[in-house]
Design an enzyme around this catalytic site. Structure first.
Site, PDB file in Angstrom:
ATOM      1  N   ASP A   1     -37.783   8.531 -22.770  1.00  0.00           N
ATOM      2  CA  ASP A   1     -37.626   8.761 -24.221  1.00  0.00           C
ATOM      3  C   ASP A   1     -39.080   8.902 -24.669  1.00  0.00           C
ATOM      4  O   ASP A   1     -39.784   9.659 -25.307  1.00  0.00           O
ATOM      5  CB  ASP A   1     -37.157   7.550 -25.203  1.00  0.00           C
ATOM      6  CG  ASP A   1     -35.613   7.459 -24.661  1.00  0.00           C
ATOM      7  OD1 ASP A   1     -34.746   8.320 -23.988  1.00  0.00           O
ATOM      8  OD2 ASP A   1     -35.136   6.391 -25.097  1.00  0.00           O
TER       9      ASP A   1
ATOM     10  N   GLU B   1     -29.020  12.187 -17.103  1.00  0.00           N
ATOM     11  CA  GLU B   1     -28.849  11.141 -17.860  1.00  0.00           C
ATOM     12  C   GLU B   1     -28.594   9.698 -17.064  1.00  0.00           C
ATOM     13  O   GLU B   1     -28.053   9.922 -16.098  1.00  0.00           O
ATOM     14  CB  GLU B   1     -27.562  11.219 -18.729  1.00  0.00           C
ATOM     15  CG  GLU B   1     -27.538  10.682 -20.124  1.00  0.00           C
ATOM     16  CD  GLU B   1     -28.553  11.363 -20.882  1.00  0.00           C
ATOM     17  OE1 GLU B   1     -29.741  10.760 -21.210  1.00  0.00           O
ATOM     18  OE2 GLU B   1     -28.268  12.471 -21.503  1.00  0.00           O
TER      19      GLU B   1
ATOM     20  N   ASP C   1     -33.542   8.124 -15.080  1.00  0.00           N
ATOM     21  CA  ASP C   1     -34.988   7.902 -15.200  1.00  0.00           C
ATOM     22  C   ASP C   1     -35.172   6.354 -14.429  1.00  0.00           C
ATOM     23  O   ASP C   1     -36.028   6.334 -13.780  1.00  0.00           O
ATOM     24  CB  ASP C   1     -35.298   7.707 -16.587  1.00  0.00           C
ATOM     25  CG  ASP C   1     -34.863   7.045 -17.808  1.00  0.00           C
ATOM     26  OD1 ASP C   1     -33.736   6.269 -17.376  1.00  0.00           O
ATOM     27  OD2 ASP C   1     -35.249   6.785 -18.834  1.00  0.00           O
TER      28      ASP C   1
ATOM     29  N   GLY D   1     -29.245   7.648 -31.523  1.00  0.00           N
ATOM     30  CA  GLY D   1     -29.583   7.792 -30.146  1.00  0.00           C
ATOM     31  C   GLY D   1     -30.549   8.910 -29.925  1.00  0.00           C
ATOM     32  O   GLY D   1     -30.517   9.510 -28.913  1.00  0.00           O
ATOM     33  N   LEU D   2     -31.317   9.455 -31.002  1.00  0.00           N
ATOM     34  CA  LEU D   2     -32.392  10.399 -30.727  1.00  0.00           C
ATOM     35  C   LEU D   2     -33.883   9.713 -30.556  1.00  0.00           C
ATOM     36  O   LEU D   2     -34.653  10.407 -31.084  1.00  0.00           O
ATOM     37  CB  LEU D   2     -32.190  11.181 -31.994  1.00  0.00           C
ATOM     38  CG  LEU D   2     -30.929  11.980 -32.031  1.00  0.00           C
ATOM     39  CD1 LEU D   2     -30.879  12.921 -33.158  1.00  0.00           C
ATOM     40  CD2 LEU D   2     -30.549  12.716 -30.833  1.00  0.00           C
ATOM     41  N   SER D   3     -33.722   8.236 -30.377  1.00  0.00           N
ATOM     42  CA  SER D   3     -35.076   7.782 -30.051  1.00  0.00           C
ATOM     43  C   SER D   3     -36.075   7.517 -30.819  1.00  0.00           C
ATOM     44  O   SER D   3     -37.065   7.746 -31.156  1.00  0.00           O
ATOM     45  CB  SER D   3     -35.836   8.403 -29.077  1.00  0.00           C
ATOM     46  OG  SER D   3     -35.122   8.396 -27.758  1.00  0.00           O
ATOM     47  N   SER D   4     -35.492   7.128 -32.174  1.00  0.00           N
ATOM     48  CA  SER D   4     -36.354   6.778 -33.308  1.00  0.00           C
ATOM     49  C   SER D   4     -37.308   5.640 -33.062  1.00  0.00           C
ATOM     50  O   SER D   4     -38.496   5.625 -33.510  1.00  0.00           O
ATOM     51  CB  SER D   4     -35.480   6.294 -34.568  1.00  0.00           C
ATOM     52  OG  SER D   4     -34.719   5.420 -34.322  1.00  0.00           O
TER      53      SER D   4
ATOM     54  N   TYR E   1     -25.761  -1.184 -21.057  1.00  0.00           N
ATOM     55  CA  TYR E   1     -26.933  -0.574 -20.310  1.00  0.00           C
ATOM     56  C   TYR E   1     -27.670  -1.444 -19.246  1.00  0.00           C
ATOM     57  O   TYR E   1     -27.863  -0.848 -18.260  1.00  0.00           O
ATOM     58  CB  TYR E   1     -27.982  -0.244 -21.295  1.00  0.00           C
ATOM     59  CG  TYR E   1     -29.054   0.536 -21.037  1.00  0.00           C
ATOM     60  CD1 TYR E   1     -29.217   2.041 -20.974  1.00  0.00           C
ATOM     61  CD2 TYR E   1     -30.275   0.140 -20.589  1.00  0.00           C
ATOM     62  CE1 TYR E   1     -30.259   2.755 -20.808  1.00  0.00           C
ATOM     63  CE2 TYR E   1     -31.455   0.942 -20.074  1.00  0.00           C
ATOM     64  CZ  TYR E   1     -31.198   2.265 -20.182  1.00  0.00           C
ATOM     65  OH  TYR E   1     -32.502   2.920 -19.880  1.00  0.00           O
TER      66      TYR E   1
ATOM     67  N   GLY F   1     -29.801   5.454 -36.062  1.00  0.00           N
ATOM     68  CA  GLY F   1     -28.754   4.757 -34.890  1.00  0.00           C
ATOM     69  C   GLY F   1     -28.017   6.097 -34.148  1.00  0.00           C
ATOM     70  O   GLY F   1     -26.896   5.632 -33.644  1.00  0.00           O
TER      71      GLY F   1
HETATM   72  C1  GLA Z   1     -31.835   5.578 -23.188  1.00  0.00           C
HETATM   73  C2  GLA Z   1     -32.933   4.868 -22.617  1.00  0.00           C
HETATM   74  C3  GLA Z   1     -33.748   5.898 -21.417  1.00  0.00           C
HETATM   75  C4  GLA Z   1     -32.808   6.627 -20.585  1.00  0.00           C
HETATM   76  C5  GLA Z   1     -31.240   6.971 -21.219  1.00  0.00           C
HETATM   77  C6  GLA Z   1     -30.158   7.422 -20.397  1.00  0.00           C
HETATM   78  O1  GLA Z   1     -32.013   6.643 -24.121  1.00  0.00           O
HETATM   79  O2  GLA Z   1     -33.881   4.581 -23.507  1.00  0.00           O
HETATM   80  O3  GLA Z   1     -34.749   5.350 -20.878  1.00  0.00           O
HETATM   81  O4  GLA Z   1     -32.199   5.653 -19.590  1.00  0.00           O
HETATM   82  O5  GLA Z   1     -30.769   5.945 -22.291  1.00  0.00           O
HETATM   83  O6  GLA Z   1     -30.515   8.542 -19.807  1.00  0.00           O
END
Ligand code: GLA
Length: 389
Positions: free
Chosen positions: A173, A32, A35, A125-128, A223, A123
């Site tokens: 993601d 985590e 990237d 944090g599973l990348s919608s 972030y 919302g």
């Molecule tokens: C978010 C960002 C990713 C990554 C994670 C943390 O999901 O979109 O690129 O940096 O946070 O690992």
């Protein structure tokens, strides 16, 4: 699928056959905030995601509709004039991908109609958002018959998020969603983009996502702040070391040179980035050797490092993870950017129901919030699922 086709017909007004597409959400097992530091990540694609029905148009109009946001109606734009518009909300993601593909020189000259439906919890944090980006990328490839490979689609989608939407995310993601494979996680070196699919055997264990249901307030600015602190630490180290990213360092090299980083916060952030990268590589070795307990232990250490050195957990994520540790999880940690969102736990298959029940109750006692639980099914990456035309 039927409802999506119906929504396409009702909202975008054509009864000609449409093509159907899908892109998953993602969950990260370990690695985590590595990237954008040139390190390794180990995510997998989920079986939930974004479905889309799409058709090319003859004029230059783009019309976008989402069944998840019916109140926003059909959002229209002209392909030659695509800009980020706040009120367009979710539609900025597909617009961004179209614009970035065009800027990159792909031959997309006519407009299109697209209807979307997503079943990723909102919302969480599973990348919608990356899921909408990748489903759009696959649509473009298919309906305009573009010769673009999957990794290029991943990079263009990330670029859309960075440059069009203005969120400075790394590549994890989009990569997990574009390159996912059923029943596998992906070990990705985010610097070289070398990757390897690793089988995840869930015959004895289950992967459980738990959603804190805590809103991720200020997550974007925090972030970006973490990214800046890591960049500051890297520049300090580069005074003496010829390294290109924090991911280039071993733990011992970091310990030997960390005094070069004057700012104590930046030093802590860099420590997490270096240790988490090495932890991820080690964790995948353990998994490949069948040592699931060892993998779980490193997940726990990952959470501690995100809590103490990177400081992106917060009381809800900590409460949920601690409850999971207390209920015999093989491993449990926050997943994604943090500041709310979800945890991921490995749980003995026979204990799943009791685990969810007990962890849910403890979490509620600690926070007053109800957690939601999902059993992970690892699915494939973005793809066309049905051709109507
Ligand atoms: C978010 C960002 C990713 C990554 C994670 C943390 O999901 O979109 O690129 O940096 O946070 O690992």
């Amino acid at each position: 699928m039927k409802e999506l086709k119906q929504a396409f017909q009702d909202q975008l007004g054509t009864d000609k056959p449409v093509d159907l597409f899908f892109a998953p959400g993602r969950v990260n097992l370990i690695g985590e905030h590595t990237d954008y530091n040139g390190g390794h990540v180990f995510p997998c694609a989920l079986s939930v995601g974004t479905y889309a029905a799409a058709q090319k148009r003859k004029d230059t109009t783009i019309r976008l509709y989402s069944m998840n946001f019916p109140d926003l109606g059909v959002i229209e734009a002209d392909i030659d004039n695509l800009n980020y518009i706040e009120e367009d909300d979710w539609a900025n993601y597909p617009k961004g991908v179209i614009e970035i593909f065009r800027t990159a020189g792909y031959d997309i000259t006519s407009g299109m109609d697209i209807a979307f439906y997503g079943n990723i919890p909102n919302g969480a944090g599973l990348s919608s958002s990356a899921s909408i980006e990748l489903v759009t990328a696959v649509i473009l490839k298919e309906i305009y018959e573009l010769s673009v490979n999957p990794v290029e689609m991943v990079k263009l989608s990330q670029q859309a998020e960075n440059e069009f939407v203005g969120v400075n995310c790394g590549i994890m993601d989009q990569f997990a969603i574009g390159m996912g494979k059923k029943d596998h996680a992906i070990l990705l070196n985010c610097d070289s983009l070398e990757y390897k699919h690793t089988p995840i055997d869930l015959s004895q264990h289950a992967l459980i996502i738990a959603n804190t249901n805590k809103r991720r307030g200020l997550a974007d600015s925090k972030y970006n702040e973490r990214r800046e602190q890591c960049e500051e630490a890297l520049s300090a180290l580069q005074q003496k070391l010829s390294i290109h990213t924090l991911g280039d360092l071993t733990k011992a090299e970091f310990e030997e040179h960390k005094h070069l980083i004057e700012d104590s916060l930046a030093r802590k952030r860099a420590k997490h980035a270096v240790y988490e990268n090495r932890r991820t590589m080690e964790a995948v070795e353990k998994l490949n050797a069948g040592d699931i307990e060892g993998f779980g232990q490193l997940m726990n250490e990952s959470h501690e490092s995100l809590r103490d050195d990177y400081e992106v957990t917060g009381k809800e994520l900590d409460a949920l993870v601690e409850a999971a540790w207390g209920e015999g999880a093989v491993g449990s940690r926050m997943t994604g950017a943090g500041f709310g969102g979800c945890t991921i736990s490995i749980v003995d298959r026979s204990q799943v129901e009791t685990f969810m029940d007990k962890v849910g109750r403890k979490y509620y006692e600690q926070t007053g919030l109800e957690a939601d639980f999902y059993k992970v099914e690892i699915g494939d990456g973005a793809k066309k699922i049905e051709g109507g035309s």
